[in-house]
Design a protein around this motif. Structure first.
Motif, PDB file in Angstrom:
ATOM      1  N   LYS A   1       0.992  -1.217   0.099  1.00 48.81           N
ATOM      2  CA  LYS A   1       0.162  -0.174  -0.170  1.00 48.81           C
ATOM      3  C   LYS A   1       1.018   1.249  -0.078  1.00 48.81           C
ATOM      4  O   LYS A   1       1.708   1.231   0.702  1.00 48.81           O
ATOM      5  CB  LYS A   1      -1.084  -0.025   1.362  1.00 48.81           C
ATOM      6  CG  LYS A   1      -1.868   1.121   1.145  1.00 48.81           C
ATOM      7  CD  LYS A   1      -2.846   1.151   2.570  1.00 48.81           C
ATOM      8  CE  LYS A   1      -3.791   2.157   2.501  1.00 48.81           C
ATOM      9  NZ  LYS A   1      -4.637   2.124   3.793  1.00 48.81           N
ATOM     10  N   GLU A   2       0.448   2.208  -0.907  1.00 44.85           N
ATOM     11  CA  GLU A   2       1.372   3.443  -0.827  1.00 44.85           C
ATOM     12  C   GLU A   2       1.032   4.200   0.244  1.00 44.85           C
ATOM     13  O   GLU A   2      -0.063   4.258   0.890  1.00 44.85           O
ATOM     14  CB  GLU A   2       0.935   4.185  -2.193  1.00 44.85           C
ATOM     15  CG  GLU A   2       1.406   3.621  -3.464  1.00 44.85           C
ATOM     16  CD  GLU A   2       1.072   4.183  -4.671  1.00 44.85           C
ATOM     17  OE1 GLU A   2       0.626   5.584  -4.571  1.00 44.85           O
ATOM     18  OE2 GLU A   2       1.045   3.933  -5.827  1.00 44.85           O
ATOM     19  N   VAL A   3       2.056   4.718   0.769  1.00 47.76           N
ATOM     20  CA  VAL A   3       2.258   5.578   1.954  1.00 47.76           C
ATOM     21  C   VAL A   3       1.563   7.100   1.519  1.00 47.76           C
ATOM     22  O   VAL A   3       2.384   7.695   0.850  1.00 47.76           O
ATOM     23  CB  VAL A   3       3.128   5.655   2.669  1.00 47.76           C
ATOM     24  CG1 VAL A   3       3.284   6.434   4.016  1.00 47.76           C
ATOM     25  CG2 VAL A   3       3.623   4.211   3.228  1.00 47.76           C
ATOM     26  N   GLN A   4       0.550   7.443   2.276  1.00 51.93           N
ATOM     27  CA  GLN A   4       0.204   8.910   1.825  1.00 51.93           C
ATOM     28  C   GLN A   4       1.013  10.041   2.400  1.00 51.93           C
ATOM     29  O   GLN A   4       1.273   9.826   3.761  1.00 51.93           O
ATOM     30  CB  GLN A   4      -1.636   9.071   2.075  1.00 51.93           C
ATOM     31  CG  GLN A   4      -2.288   8.016   1.525  1.00 51.93           C
ATOM     32  CD  GLN A   4      -2.300   8.138   0.022  1.00 51.93           C
ATOM     33  OE1 GLN A   4      -1.995   9.333  -0.403  1.00 51.93           O
ATOM     34  NE2 GLN A   4      -2.446   7.295  -1.032  1.00 51.93           N
ATOM     35  N   PRO A   5       1.350  10.904   1.875  1.00 49.46           N
ATOM     36  CA  PRO A   5       2.123  11.884   2.316  1.00 49.46           C
ATOM     37  C   PRO A   5       1.306  12.605   3.577  1.00 49.46           C
ATOM     38  O   PRO A   5       0.085  12.741   3.507  1.00 49.46           O
ATOM     39  CB  PRO A   5       2.655  12.937   1.356  1.00 49.46           C
ATOM     40  CG  PRO A   5       1.666  12.701   0.280  1.00 49.46           C
ATOM     41  CD  PRO A   5       1.059  11.310   0.394  1.00 49.46           C
TER      42      PRO A   5
END
Length: 222
Positions: free
Chosen positions: A218-222
């Motif tokens: 899962k992409e880590v949201q900034p």
């Protein structure tokens, strides 16, 4: 073994015998207790024997059976941990699933012509600390008792250690078993396309499923 050492001397103990010698003459009707613990340490912890002197009778052999103590039943209307089914709350509380959740991805079926083994379309799962492959195996008629004894997940650039394998038989189709393979999260360099190698028992074939694809992290949201 527990005895009153002031009255009984333990002469010898073997795997199947105990030799005792009284240090004093027992009074008529007096009972001496011999307490012998069970080897496994389960409940009840020991067997107790009453040693009684008799002028004309002797027991040459004793057959012993342990009475199993039933586990206490859960109180009415109560739900205890062993009685209640696992829940989503258990998975979150144990840390198996965290705030990043679980990503899933389906992969295609595969058939190995040489051995006759097949795998149906499966699903791979990915959490922050584990990945899991869920797939059904169809065993050929000559290997209906086949069950894997180990597994690895390998890609062109890496290998992932499989922590555990779980097998669930199919009650209606004996040639089918559902397989769960839990593994560590692969490093990014290993990619997402893997082969699941299932090691067969001694004298039985192994089976490899080259079509396993893991979901991306899962992409880590900034």
């Amino acid at each position: 073994m527990e005895v009153d050492r002031t009255r009984i001397q333990v002469v010898d103990t073997g795997e199947r015998s105990i030799i005792l010698e009284p240090l004093s003459e027992p009074r008529p009707g007096e009972r001496w207790t011999l307490r012998v613990p069970w080897a496994e340490g389960r409940t009840p912890e020991a067997a107790e024997f009453a040693l009684v002197a008799h002028p004309s009778e002797v027991d040459t052999e004793l057959d012993i059976a342990r009475l199993q103590v039933p586990a206490p039943a859960c109180p009415a209307q109560a739900e205890c941990a062993p009685c209640s089914a696992p829940s989503a709350a258990d998975a979150i509380a144990s840390g198996l699933i965290d705030k990043d959740g679980v990503q899933t991805l389906a992969f295609r079926p595969f058939k190995e012509a040489a051995s006759g083994f097949e795998s149906t379309a499966g699903v791979s799962y990915r959490a922050s600390t584990w990945v899991l492959v869920d797939v059904e195996i169809i065993r050929p008629p000559r290997h209906l008792a086949w069950s894997p004894v180990g597994a690895t997940l390998t890609s062109k650039t890496g290998e992932v250690r499989v922590r555990a394998i779980k097998i669930e038989p199919n009650k209606t189709s004996p040639e089918r078993v559902r397989l769960f393979a839990e593994a560590e999260v692969p490093p990014p360099s290993a990619g997402l396309k893997f082969t699941l190698h299932l090691n067969g028992p001694a004298g039985a074939p192994s089976f490899s499923i080259p079509s396993v694809q893991l979901p991306p992290a899962k992409e880590v949201q900034p």
